[in-house]
Design a protein around this motif. Sequence first.
Motif, PDB file in Angstrom:
ATOM      1  N   TYR A   7       0.830  -1.206   0.000  1.00 10.37           N
ATOM      2  CA  TYR A   7       0.000   0.000   0.000  1.00 10.37           C
ATOM      3  C   TYR A   7       0.869   1.261   0.000  1.00 10.37           C
ATOM      4  O   TYR A   7       0.536   2.252  -0.650  1.00 10.37           O
ATOM      5  CB  TYR A   7      -0.927   0.001   1.218  1.00 10.37           C
ATOM      6  CG  TYR A   7      -1.912   1.141   1.223  1.00 10.37           C
ATOM      7  CD1 TYR A   7      -3.170   0.991   0.665  1.00 10.37           C
ATOM      8  CD2 TYR A   7      -1.581   2.369   1.781  1.00 10.37           C
ATOM      9  CE1 TYR A   7      -4.083   2.043   0.666  1.00 10.37           C
ATOM     10  CE2 TYR A   7      -2.483   3.421   1.780  1.00 10.37           C
ATOM     11  CZ  TYR A   7      -3.728   3.253   1.223  1.00 10.37           C
ATOM     12  OH  TYR A   7      -4.611   4.292   1.223  1.00 10.37           O
ATOM     13  N   ARG A  91      -1.021   3.052  10.213  1.00 12.30           N
ATOM     14  CA  ARG A  91      -1.332   2.376   8.955  1.00 12.30           C
ATOM     15  C   ARG A  91      -2.840   2.158   8.880  1.00 12.30           C
ATOM     16  O   ARG A  91      -3.323   1.047   9.113  1.00 12.30           O
ATOM     17  CB  ARG A  91      -0.574   1.044   8.886  1.00 12.30           C
ATOM     18  CG  ARG A  91       0.922   1.228   8.854  1.00 12.30           C
ATOM     19  CD  ARG A  91       1.661  -0.089   9.062  1.00 12.30           C
ATOM     20  NE  ARG A  91       3.101   0.103   9.080  1.00 12.30           N
ATOM     21  CZ  ARG A  91       3.796   0.459  10.159  1.00 12.30           C
ATOM     22  NH1 ARG A  91       3.198   0.658  11.311  1.00 12.30           N
ATOM     23  NH2 ARG A  91       5.099   0.612  10.085  1.00 12.30           N
ATOM     24  N   TRP A  93      -4.963   1.790   6.567  1.00  8.58           N
ATOM     25  CA  TRP A  93      -5.470   0.789   5.624  1.00  8.58           C
ATOM     26  C   TRP A  93      -5.459  -0.597   6.260  1.00  8.58           C
ATOM     27  O   TRP A  93      -6.339  -1.396   5.985  1.00  8.58           O
ATOM     28  CB  TRP A  93      -4.673   0.798   4.322  1.00  8.58           C
ATOM     29  CG  TRP A  93      -3.208   0.580   4.505  1.00  8.58           C
ATOM     30  CD1 TRP A  93      -2.543  -0.612   4.468  1.00  8.58           C
ATOM     31  CD2 TRP A  93      -2.216   1.573   4.778  1.00  8.58           C
ATOM     32  NE1 TRP A  93      -1.201  -0.421   4.702  1.00  8.58           N
ATOM     33  CE2 TRP A  93      -0.972   0.921   4.894  1.00  8.58           C
ATOM     34  CE3 TRP A  93      -2.257   2.960   4.931  1.00  8.58           C
ATOM     35  CZ2 TRP A  93       0.218   1.589   5.154  1.00  8.58           C
ATOM     36  CZ3 TRP A  93      -1.074   3.617   5.190  1.00  8.58           C
ATOM     37  CH2 TRP A  93       0.134   2.937   5.292  1.00  8.58           C
ATOM     38  N   LYS A  97      -8.834  -2.922   7.054  1.00 13.71           N
ATOM     39  CA  LYS A  97      -8.892  -4.311   6.599  1.00 13.71           C
ATOM     40  C   LYS A  97      -9.226  -5.243   7.766  1.00 13.71           C
ATOM     41  O   LYS A  97     -10.057  -6.146   7.631  1.00 13.71           O
ATOM     42  CB  LYS A  97      -7.549  -4.705   5.977  1.00 13.71           C
ATOM     43  CG  LYS A  97      -7.530  -6.086   5.365  1.00 13.71           C
ATOM     44  CD  LYS A  97      -6.183  -6.372   4.737  1.00 13.71           C
ATOM     45  CE  LYS A  97      -6.122  -7.783   4.207  1.00 13.71           C
ATOM     46  NZ  LYS A  97      -4.810  -8.109   3.661  1.00 13.71           N
TER      47      LYS A  97
END
Length: 108
Positions: A7, A91, A93, A97
């Motif tokens: 990412y 982080r 992302w 998730k």
Amino acid sequence: MAEIDDYILDVLMRDLVGHDRRPVSFLVYLWLSAEEARRGEAVEVSYQELAECIGISKSSAQVAVGWLNKRQLLTTKKGTVTATPRYTVNRPWRDAKLRLERKGRAAR
């Protein structure tokens, strides 16, 4: 050698360098991310040390850290006003998730 999350290179680099026009912020994020992985904990480093490690000016490091904090990609903590900052790389992302995975498991 520290592993770089896909990412970071596929999305974050384009976002910080291209969209935000803040390439130094990307370099600071990348260095802090790798250093945090090496140490296994948050990174305590002065603006001057950070700048020297990356090869930028101290004021550029300060501006980049400010931008990363604003974007919530970095959390900065200080014991006192004059203490050396301690940086934790965020982080978001990965958190998103994990939330989706947990939600999927809970629905089963």
